[in-house]
Every structure is written in C-alpha cells, then in structure tokens.
Design a protein around this motif. Sequence first.
Motif, PDB file in Angstrom:
ATOM      1  N   ILE A  30       0.637  -1.180  -0.020  1.00  0.00           N
ATOM      2  CA  ILE A  30       0.013  -0.035  -0.038  1.00  0.00           C
ATOM      3  C   ILE A  30       0.892   1.326   0.016  1.00  0.00           C
ATOM      4  O   ILE A  30       0.614   2.324  -0.543  1.00  0.00           O
ATOM      5  N   SER A  31       1.979   1.205   0.766  1.00  0.00           N
ATOM      6  CA  SER A  31       2.991   2.392   0.619  1.00  0.00           C
ATOM      7  C   SER A  31       3.567   2.740  -0.464  1.00  0.00           C
ATOM      8  O   SER A  31       4.044   3.590  -0.795  1.00  0.00           O
ATOM      9  N   PHE A  32       3.794   1.663  -1.499  1.00  0.00           N
ATOM     10  CA  PHE A  32       4.138   1.797  -2.609  1.00  0.00           C
ATOM     11  C   PHE A  32       3.035   2.158  -3.700  1.00  0.00           C
ATOM     12  O   PHE A  32       3.157   3.432  -4.386  1.00  0.00           O
ATOM     13  N   ALA A  33       2.005   1.602  -3.697  1.00  0.00           N
ATOM     14  CA  ALA A  33       0.945   1.811  -4.552  1.00  0.00           C
ATOM     15  C   ALA A  33       0.254   3.127  -4.524  1.00  0.00           C
ATOM     16  O   ALA A  33      -0.184   3.682  -5.441  1.00  0.00           O
ATOM     17  N   LEU A  34      -0.168   3.265  -3.282  1.00  0.00           N
ATOM     18  CA  LEU A  34      -0.775   4.827  -3.204  1.00  0.00           C
ATOM     19  C   LEU A  34       0.118   6.126  -3.635  1.00  0.00           C
ATOM     20  O   LEU A  34      -0.554   6.910  -4.319  1.00  0.00           O
ATOM     21  N   PRO A  35       1.211   6.191  -3.133  1.00  0.00           N
ATOM     22  CA  PRO A  35       1.944   7.127  -3.573  1.00  0.00           C
ATOM     23  C   PRO A  35       2.407   7.309  -5.079  1.00  0.00           C
ATOM     24  O   PRO A  35       2.386   8.334  -5.868  1.00  0.00           O
ATOM     25  N   PHE A  36       2.461   6.168  -5.485  1.00  0.00           N
ATOM     26  CA  PHE A  36       2.748   5.852  -7.071  1.00  0.00           C
ATOM     27  C   PHE A  36       1.554   6.458  -7.829  1.00  0.00           C
ATOM     28  O   PHE A  36       1.600   6.935  -8.911  1.00  0.00           O
ATOM     29  N   ALA A  37       0.394   5.761  -7.510  1.00  0.00           N
ATOM     30  CA  ALA A  37      -0.769   6.319  -8.097  1.00  0.00           C
ATOM     31  C   ALA A  37      -1.048   7.598  -8.165  1.00  0.00           C
ATOM     32  O   ALA A  37      -1.465   8.330  -9.215  1.00  0.00           O
ATOM     33  N   LEU A  38      -0.910   8.384  -6.999  1.00  0.00           N
ATOM     34  CA  LEU A  38      -1.382   9.767  -6.894  1.00  0.00           C
ATOM     35  C   LEU A  38      -0.268  10.443  -7.669  1.00  0.00           C
ATOM     36  O   LEU A  38      -0.526  11.536  -8.344  1.00  0.00           O
ATOM     37  N   GLY A  39       1.217  10.030  -7.671  1.00  0.00           N
ATOM     38  CA  GLY A  39       2.181  10.839  -8.368  1.00  0.00           C
ATOM     39  C   GLY A  39       1.967  10.589  -9.716  1.00  0.00           C
ATOM     40  O   GLY A  39       2.326  11.543 -10.583  1.00  0.00           O
ATOM     41  N   LEU A  40       1.831   9.605 -10.357  1.00  0.00           N
ATOM     42  CA  LEU A  40       1.665   9.315 -11.723  1.00  0.00           C
ATOM     43  C   LEU A  40       0.532  10.029 -12.228  1.00  0.00           C
ATOM     44  O   LEU A  40       0.743  10.669 -13.606  1.00  0.00           O
ATOM     45  N   GLY A  41      -0.636  10.272 -11.637  1.00  0.00           N
ATOM     46  CA  GLY A  41      -1.675  11.366 -12.133  1.00  0.00           C
ATOM     47  C   GLY A  41      -1.164  12.700 -12.153  1.00  0.00           C
ATOM     48  O   GLY A  41      -1.285  13.449 -13.284  1.00  0.00           O
ATOM     49  N   VAL A  42      -0.463  13.054 -11.067  1.00  0.00           N
ATOM     50  CA  VAL A  42      -0.068  14.535 -11.208  1.00  0.00           C
ATOM     51  C   VAL A  42       0.957  14.761 -12.038  1.00  0.00           C
ATOM     52  O   VAL A  42       1.053  15.733 -12.603  1.00  0.00           O
ATOM     53  N   ASN A  43       1.981  13.761 -12.202  1.00  0.00           N
ATOM     54  CA  ASN A  43       2.914  14.049 -13.058  1.00  0.00           C
ATOM     55  C   ASN A  43       2.600  14.256 -14.464  1.00  0.00           C
ATOM     56  O   ASN A  43       2.996  14.930 -15.297  1.00  0.00           O
ATOM     57  N   GLY A  44       1.563  13.335 -14.791  1.00  0.00           N
ATOM     58  CA  GLY A  44       1.291  13.351 -16.353  1.00  0.00           C
ATOM     59  C   GLY A  44       0.274  14.672 -16.600  1.00  0.00           C
ATOM     60  O   GLY A  44       0.588  15.331 -17.435  1.00  0.00           O
ATOM     61  N   TRP A  45      -0.554  14.900 -15.644  1.00  0.00           N
ATOM     62  CA  TRP A  45      -1.719  15.907 -16.054  1.00  0.00           C
ATOM     63  C   TRP A  45      -1.431  17.346 -15.468  1.00  0.00           C
ATOM     64  O   TRP A  45      -1.648  18.128 -15.793  1.00  0.00           O
ATOM     65  N   GLY A  46      -0.579  17.393 -14.170  1.00  0.00           N
ATOM     66  CA  GLY A  46      -0.455  18.406 -13.441  1.00  0.00           C
ATOM     67  C   GLY A  46       0.993  18.980 -14.090  1.00  0.00           C
ATOM     68  O   GLY A  46       0.901  20.153 -14.007  1.00  0.00           O
ATOM     69  N   LEU A  47       1.975  18.083 -13.981  1.00  0.00           N
ATOM     70  CA  LEU A  47       3.270  18.670 -14.086  1.00  0.00           C
ATOM     71  C   LEU A  47       3.953  18.571 -15.881  1.00  0.00           C
ATOM     72  O   LEU A  47       5.007  18.842 -16.118  1.00  0.00           O
TER      73      LEU A  47
END
Length: 341
Positions: A30-47
């Motif tokens: 969970i500690s891998f999946a949760l930050p990874f999923a949040l980051g993947l979305g923000v990196n692609g669409w936000g950054l």
Amino acid sequence: LYYIMFMASLSMNLTDVMRHRYVALSFGLISFALPFALGLGVNGWGLGMSWPAGLLVASMYAAHTLLTYPVVMRWGLSKHRSVGIAVGATIITNVLTLLVLAIVGGAYKPVGEGFNFFLLGARLVGLSVGIVVVFPWICRRFFRRFEDNVVQYIFVLILVFLGAGLMEWVGMEGILGAFLVGLALNREVPAASPLMQRIEFVGNALFIPYFLIGVGMIINLRTLLSGWHIAAMALAMIAIGTAGKLLAAQLVGRALKLDATERNMVGGLSTARAASALAIAMVGYEIILPDGSHLLNEDVVGAAMMLILGSCIIASTLTERVARKLMLSGATLRANAEGEE
C-alpha cells in the motif's frame, strides 16, 4: 551508486522483518501503490511529464529510505512493532521501485530494440533467485576458508559488482542487482562485525560523499533560481510524496488497530527519501532519448534534490517527536518484553 544501494539493504534488520512479515508486506504494497498512483496522475496531467518520466518520478514518491532509523535506535525503540513494520515495508517498496526503474531503464538501453517484457521478467526472476540462493552459499564457504577481514571485504565487493554486472547483462539496471546482493548477504555479515564496520566506513567516508558531489555538480543553480516553476514542481513533489506515505500509514495502521502514535512512527520512518530517489534521478538523467534530450532533465533532477531534502527534514522532525512520545509512554519496556518473548 551500487555501493550505496548495497549498504541500504545490507544494514536492514531482517529478524524484525520476519517477525512482522505479513503486516510489513501489506503496508509495503500500500505504501508503494498509493504514492505511486497519486504521483503518476499528478506528473502526467499536472506537471506535464511524459509517461516514462512520470513513471520514474512516481517511483520516487513510492520509495523510502530508513534515514531516521538511528533516531529510534537512540531512543531504544528498535524492537517496537511499528519500527519492524516500517523496516519490512522498506524492502518491499525499494524492490518494487527498483523494478520500475529497471524496466524503464531497460526499455531505453541501446539493445532495447525489440524490448520483450516477459523475456526480461523471466531473466530477472532467474537471476534474482540465483543471487539470493547462490551468493550466500559462496560467501559462507569463502568466509570459512579465509578469515582475514580485508580479504573478506574485497570478496564482498566482488559479489556486489558481479551482481550489478549480471543484472546489467540481462537488461536491467545494475542497482537492483547490488540491492539484492545486500539482502542475500544480510545474514552473512553481522551488524557488529569488523567486516560491517569496514563496509560502512568506506561507504560513509568515500562513496557517499563522492556520489553526492557528483549529483551536486549536475544541478544547475542558475536554472533553479531563474524561475518559479522548479520551486513549484519541488513543492508539488514534496506534498505528493509526503501525503501518500502518511496516508498509507494511517490507512494500514487503522486496519491493524495501531494507536495514533504508532501510526505516526510508521509514517515518519517511511517518509524520507535518499538512496532510491538519488538512484532514480541519476539513472533518469543518464537516459538519452532519440531526440538527444534527457529523460529526466535538469529541472526535474533539481526538484528531485529538493524532494530528498524536504522529505528528510519532515521525516526527521516527525520521527524524533513520535519517538520521544513513545519513550515517555513506556513503549521501550513493552518492546523489549515483546522481543524477549
């Protein structure tokens, strides 16, 4: 870089990991999946990062380093269950993070034409099993035959770079091989042994400072100070990485009925980034795309350094505060009692 990853896995306390293995596995995933999923979305669409770059940076959020482990040792909390959970989760998150790095890096290697994920996975599994099974056996036989600490140290170095080289040979990043060698030799090199002291001394006195100098020389200060976008990127990365780790700790802690202080301890230990994040930044910067640009450019590398700095400050502050609170609550006595049982 290989030496740093080897030290990170060699210094882990696998006894505590095995005691809390199922809980640590759950929290690690969970500690891998949760930050990874949040980051993947923000990196692609936000950054606005490309998907390969977004994958690498998201794996920075998912990884963590036990940088604040000396804090809990100083307070006598190394046997506390929350610490054991965090230590076990570190292995899970680092292995998964390095897998992401190895797959992305392998896809961009010069021999990456006709990249076959399943063939790469089969090679990875075969080599990983070989390292974990064969290397400890070879190490034990060598140590019985040669008792000189210098000779043993040189032999351990040979195994580290052999594991890294074999991992490069099968098409993965060598740092994964060095990390696995550290896990494989964890029980063969006691923490209080002269060999371990030599390994830590050379790493702390030579390899780590030299590596940090190299990273610092890559960062362009003029670029960092020229605009607000890098600072904004760094703040976003720190916020996503910290929120993802703390949220994972709270979710798993509540499911396991840990009290608030224990959940905060797990969160504090799993928030800092160092070795894995540095490895990702360096490997991503060294990957050259067909158009001649870097997969992770100077802006992202600079923001990643700020992520490391910010996460370490947050983790140190939180862990120190929580450790003091656990100490005052008598957690040390209960932890020692649990360890004796």
